[in-house]
Design an enzyme around this catalytic site. Structure first.
Site, mmCIF file in Angstrom:
data_model
loop_
_atom_site.group_PDB
_atom_site.id
_atom_site.type_symbol
_atom_site.label_atom_id
_atom_site.label_comp_id
_atom_site.label_asym_id
_atom_site.label_seq_id
_atom_site.Cartn_x
_atom_site.Cartn_y
_atom_site.Cartn_z
ATOM 1 N N ARG A 51 -11.595 -1.172 1.516
ATOM 2 C CA ARG A 51 -12.024 -2.273 0.649
ATOM 3 C C ARG A 51 -11.076 -3.456 0.640
ATOM 4 N NH1 ARG A 51 -14.287 1.977 -0.716
ATOM 5 N NH2 ARG A 51 -12.244 2.774 -0.214
ATOM 6 N N THR A 52 -9.802 -3.196 0.432
ATOM 7 C CA THR A 52 -8.899 -4.320 0.168
ATOM 8 C C THR A 52 -8.755 -5.194 1.406
ATOM 9 O OG1 THR A 52 -7.754 -2.846 -1.344
ATOM 10 C CG2 THR A 52 -6.664 -4.920 -0.828
ATOM 11 N N LYS A 80 8.625 -0.636 16.483
ATOM 12 C CA LYS A 80 9.846 -0.888 17.270
ATOM 13 C C LYS A 80 11.035 -1.164 16.365
ATOM 14 C CE LYS A 80 6.805 -3.358 20.413
ATOM 15 N NZ LYS A 80 6.403 -4.735 20.707
ATOM 16 N N ARG A 101 -0.289 -4.984 2.563
ATOM 17 C CA ARG A 101 -0.205 -3.665 1.929
ATOM 18 C C ARG A 101 0.912 -2.904 2.605
ATOM 19 N NH1 ARG A 101 -5.128 0.344 0.593
ATOM 20 N NH2 ARG A 101 -5.250 -1.156 -1.099
ATOM 21 N N HIS A 129 -1.166 -3.257 -7.708
ATOM 22 C CA HIS A 129 -2.311 -3.615 -6.859
ATOM 23 C C HIS A 129 -3.043 -4.754 -7.579
ATOM 24 C CE1 HIS A 129 -5.521 -3.495 -4.080
ATOM 25 N NE2 HIS A 129 -5.778 -2.195 -4.050
#
Ligand code: CP
Length: 306
Positions: A51-52, A80, A101, A129
């Site tokens: 969703r986000t 890396k 995120r 959030h």
């Protein structure tokens, strides 16, 4: 330049303006279809999302802009050893705004210190959030008609659930909001939120273990899944994961106008039979997430549409 790292980065007035804008976007989508022509959103997702990430991307596309980014750390140069601060310096050259995120609490805040473009925290560990909170506030205001004078039950994993932490921070600023914290003992709301947010501001709340004991008094029930990815061992997760299952029988204990929200994804905590109940609005909630993220992108980019 403004970032959105925490719901408290926005005043109540600024939140009202974003929610008003989101309502106008929902009513008049064509008016906004070219508002971000030529603009780019970078989505840097070091942790899984449906969703986000996709609603941020849909939001930018609905505004006429473009998107770029990665959906897992494995497909980026993080593998890396590149740091978040170096990555965001690069992304600032490629995009106008960034949604990030990250599994580590505070990573979007670190990014904001090195960024020359607005950073949206799309979820950082078990911390915050804020765009889910904007989604939740828009859903509640649109479907309930108010953000004040409500009793809201927060049910499930209140320890690791960042959506709950952000929502509490946002809702304590409205009049006469009472929280019913419904969780097993091991997944209680962290004491730093109980003491520093609820107790400090004299916000009424009660803690209960049985969902059935709370149902009758709620105006809103906010269900959450047990956050498997934050557990240190599988055994504890398996023991906790089905602690709450909202089903049709439990819905009979609720008020006729009580609404059920869930940030999703759902696992087992809401039985699919509840989806048919008109009080279940979690899929509509996900749709509100697109409108509110469109409004947020316009606000952070300081783009006005008349
Ligand atoms: N609500 C939410 O954050 O969903 P995703 O994890 O799918 O983005």
């Amino acid at each position: 330049m403004k970032h959105l790292l925490n719901p408290l980065d926005l005043s109540v007035e600024e939140i009202d303006e974003i929610l008003d804008l989101a309502n106008d976007i929902e009513a008049n989508p064509e008016k906004y279809a070219h508002a971000c022509d030529g603009k780019k959103l970078a989505t840097l997702f070091y942790e899984p999302s449906t969703r986000t990430r996709l609603s941020h991307e849909a939001a930018m596309m609905n505004l006429g802009g473009n998107v770029l980014g990665f959906s897992s750390a494995d497909s980026s140069s993080a593998t890396k050893g590149e740091s978040v601060s170096d990555t965001i310096r690069m992304i600032s050259c490629y995009a106008d705004i960034c949604a990030m995120r990250h599994p580590k609490e505070g990573a979007p805040m670190v990014a904001s210190q090195y960024s020359s473009i607005p950073i949206i925290n799309a979820g950082d560990g078990g911390h915050q959030h804020p765009t889910q909170t904007l989604t939740d506030l828009l859903t509640i205001r649109s479907e309930k008609g108010r953000l004040h004078d409500i009793t809201i039950g927060l049910c499930g994993d209140l320890k690791f659930g960042r959506t709950v932490h952000s929502l509490i921070h946002a809702l304590v600023r409205y009049e006469n909001v009472k929280f019913v914290l419904i969780s097993p003992e091991e997944l209680r709301l962290p004491s730093y939120i109980r003491k520093d947010v609820l107790d400090k501001h004299n916000i009424p709340y009660e803690e209960v273990v049985r969902l059935e004991d709370a149902m009758g008094e709620l105006d809103l029930l906010y269900m959450t899944r047990v956050q498997k990815e934050r557990f240190f061992n599988e055994e504890d997760y398996v023991r906790m994961k089905d602690f709450y299952i909202l089903d049709a029988a439990k819905m009979e204990l609720a008020k006729e106008d009580m609404l059920v929200l869930h940030p999703l994804p759902r696992v087992n905590e809401i039985s699919v039979e509840v989806d048919r109940d008109p009080r279940a609005i979690y899929f509509k909630q996900a749709q509100y997430g697109v409108y509110v993220r469109m409004a947020l992108i316009l606000t952070l980019l300081e783009i006005k549409v008349s």
